[in-house]
Design an enzyme around this catalytic site. Sequence first.
Site, short mmCIF file in Angstrom:
data_model
loop_
_atom_site.label_atom_id
_atom_site.label_comp_id
_atom_site.label_asym_id
_atom_site.label_seq_id
_atom_site.Cartn_x
_atom_site.Cartn_y
_atom_site.Cartn_z
CD GLU A 154 -2.67 1.31 0.08
OE1 GLU A 154 -3.41 0.40 -0.29
OE2 GLU A 154 -2.55 2.38 -0.55
CE LYS A 210 4.83 1.15 2.02
NZ LYS A 210 4.09 2.36 1.72
CB CYS A 266 5.42 4.48 6.86
SG CYS A 266 3.76 3.79 6.91
N1 LIG Z 1 -0.27 3.94 8.10
C1 LIG Z 1 0.18 4.15 6.88
O1 LIG Z 1 0.24 5.28 6.40
C2 LIG Z 1 0.63 3.00 6.03
C3 LIG Z 1 0.82 3.19 4.65
C4 LIG Z 1 1.23 2.12 3.87
C5 LIG Z 1 1.48 0.89 4.46
N2 LIG Z 1 1.32 0.74 5.82
C6 LIG Z 1 1.57 -0.58 6.39
O2 LIG Z 1 0.31 -1.23 6.58
C7 LIG Z 1 0.35 -2.04 7.76
C8 LIG Z 1 -0.76 -1.61 8.71
O3 LIG Z 1 -0.48 -0.28 9.13
P1 LIG Z 1 -1.57 0.60 9.89
O4 LIG Z 1 -0.97 1.94 10.07
O5 LIG Z 1 -2.90 0.47 9.21
O6 LIG Z 1 -1.63 -0.21 11.29
P2 LIG Z 1 -2.55 0.05 12.57
O7 LIG Z 1 -1.70 -0.20 13.73
O8 LIG Z 1 -3.26 1.36 12.42
O9 LIG Z 1 -3.66 -1.09 12.46
C9 LIG Z 1 -3.41 -2.45 12.56
C10 LIG Z 1 -4.70 -3.14 13.01
O10 LIG Z 1 -4.51 -4.56 12.96
C11 LIG Z 1 -5.21 -5.14 14.04
N3 LIG Z 1 -4.75 -6.52 14.27
C12 LIG Z 1 -3.61 -6.96 14.87
N4 LIG Z 1 -3.57 -8.30 14.87
C13 LIG Z 1 -4.70 -8.73 14.26
C14 LIG Z 1 -5.23 -10.02 13.95
N5 LIG Z 1 -4.59 -11.14 14.27
N6 LIG Z 1 -6.43 -10.09 13.33
C15 LIG Z 1 -7.09 -8.97 12.99
N7 LIG Z 1 -6.64 -7.72 13.25
C16 LIG Z 1 -5.46 -7.61 13.88
C17 LIG Z 1 -4.97 -4.18 15.18
O11 LIG Z 1 -5.90 -4.35 16.23
C18 LIG Z 1 -5.12 -2.83 14.45
O12 LIG Z 1 -6.47 -2.40 14.48
C19 LIG Z 1 1.77 -1.89 8.32
O13 LIG Z 1 2.57 -2.92 7.83
C20 LIG Z 1 2.22 -0.56 7.75
O14 LIG Z 1 3.61 -0.49 7.62
C21 LIG Z 1 0.89 1.76 6.60
#
Ligand SMILES: NC(=O)c1ccc[n+]([C@@H]2O[C@H](COP(=O)([O-])OP(=O)(O)OC[C@H]3O[C@@H](n4cnc5c(N)ncnc54)[C@H](O)[C@@H]3O)[C@@H](O)[C@H]2O)c1
Length: 446
Positions: A154, A210, A266
């Site tokens: 993403e 990524k 990130c």
């Molecule tokens: N935040 C950003 O801007 C962004 C952009 C691109 C990629 N990413 C990547 O995407 C991924 C997610 O990032 P985010 O910022 O959305 O994370 P986040 O911490 O906001 O959300 C993660 C969610 O996953 C849930 N979770 C954990 N274990 C779980 C399980 N076993 N089953 C179901 N849900 C579960 C948590 O409760 C939480 O709600 C990461 O790898 C991050 O590097 C983030």
Amino acid sequence: MKVTVFGIGYVGLVQAAVLASVGHNVVCVDIDQSKVDNLKKGLIPIYEPGLTPLVEETYKSGLLNFTTDAKAGIDHGEIQFIAVGTPPDEDGSADLKYVLAVAETIATYMKTPKVIINKSTVPVGTADKVSAQIGNTLNNRSIEINYNVVSNPEFLKEGAAVSDCKKPDRIVIGTDCDSVKEKMRELYAPFNRNHERIIFMDVRSAELTKYAANCMLATKISFMNEMANLAELLGADIEAVRHGIGSDSRIGYQFIYPGCGYGGSCFPKDVQALVQTANKVNYKPALLEAVESVNYKQKQKLFTHLNNHFNGELSGKTIAIWGLSFKPQTDDMREAPARELMEALWKADANVQAYDPEAMEECQRIYGTKNNLTLAGTKEAALKNADALVICTEWSQFKAPDLDIIAQQLNSKILIDGRNLFEPYLMKKKGFSYYAIGRGDSVKRN
Ligand SMILES: NC(=O)c1ccc[n+]([C@@H]2O[C@H](COP(=O)([O-])OP(=O)(O)OC[C@H]3O[C@@H](n4cnc5c(N)ncnc54)[C@H](O)[C@@H]3O)[C@@H](O)[C@H]2O)c1
């Protein structure tokens, strides 16, 4: 298409709502019961422009649903997204425990073929690990079901996540399987009408793409911060230099703002994780290590300016801070420069009076109630009787403030500008002790 998204965070929730908005039938699964309950009541856990109405509308239409029941989620979707967190391990490597836990859960309950899509940012080789995890669990169940693991990183930006997801610059898909390519084309067809955005490649290249993207952006920031530090010492103005180099179309104006260091969920973790990935294959990533160490030092800069101004006597001083989130248009404070500053101020026995348009609740959640932290209701209230103002985030409402009000409210006219929002010579004219990044107070406009 029937889609399941594991993880309702910044990525999972936005992706799920956007997919539902074009007609896919999406179930979101999270282990956080209160998050799921709140979403069902219309309470959105994060601030992201345009997200609340999108979630409300798609939830009402029945195309977006939330549950903690993983089994129900797995039964629902032929497509299973993994969008859970990949926080840094002790050594900075990406911790895959959440990703692998989801893989195991999917394999435990799946009854029909699935396409499993890694949306989380994961090191090269993770798709193989997810695949092996699923294979082992299916073996233990003595059952054979077809599955494919795809890398689909993403690239959304917090603060513009909904529009980025609706109109992605590119959709990177790592798979070697033709039937999966067709499914992915079908899934993303609504986002691919204007021009071809899908870039197919092998899984490992998609995983590395990524990290390469985030590390490139972090490199641009650290490069500019290094130039800014040099400009300060050499009596040059980094803002003039920025215009001078940005005008070269090979360089461009984007992402070359000097500042108080990059933060967020990130860049810091992804640079560290790629360093660790490189170490594991015995490669010394000298450039990435430098990017990280420049950023680490840059994040101390605001405190250093303050500490120098007050000759190391910050004890008992009150410092106003404008901007707590790591960038504007989000309430995300993960690795935010403001946190570094506040924590250094508290160590020095100073008090903080802070204001942020969206991140106050998040700040309260992180730090709780503290005697030396006041969260002010307005940006003006944060200034009252403070000894200096520091700007950490470039929210629009901080860009043209009434300088007379700032001067009246503060005990002394000291402004540390971590985002170069003002002209040093004008600030000097107004009687401020003004510290910016890479500008120097002697710099005059030609
Ligand atoms: N935040 C950003 O801007 C962004 C952009 C691109 C990629 N990413 C990547 O995407 C991924 C997610 O990032 P985010 O910022 O959305 O994370 P986040 O911490 O906001 O959300 C993660 C969610 O996953 C849930 N979770 C954990 N274990 C779980 C399980 N076993 N089953 C179901 N849900 C579960 C948590 O409760 C939480 O709600 C990461 O790898 C991050 O590097 C983030």
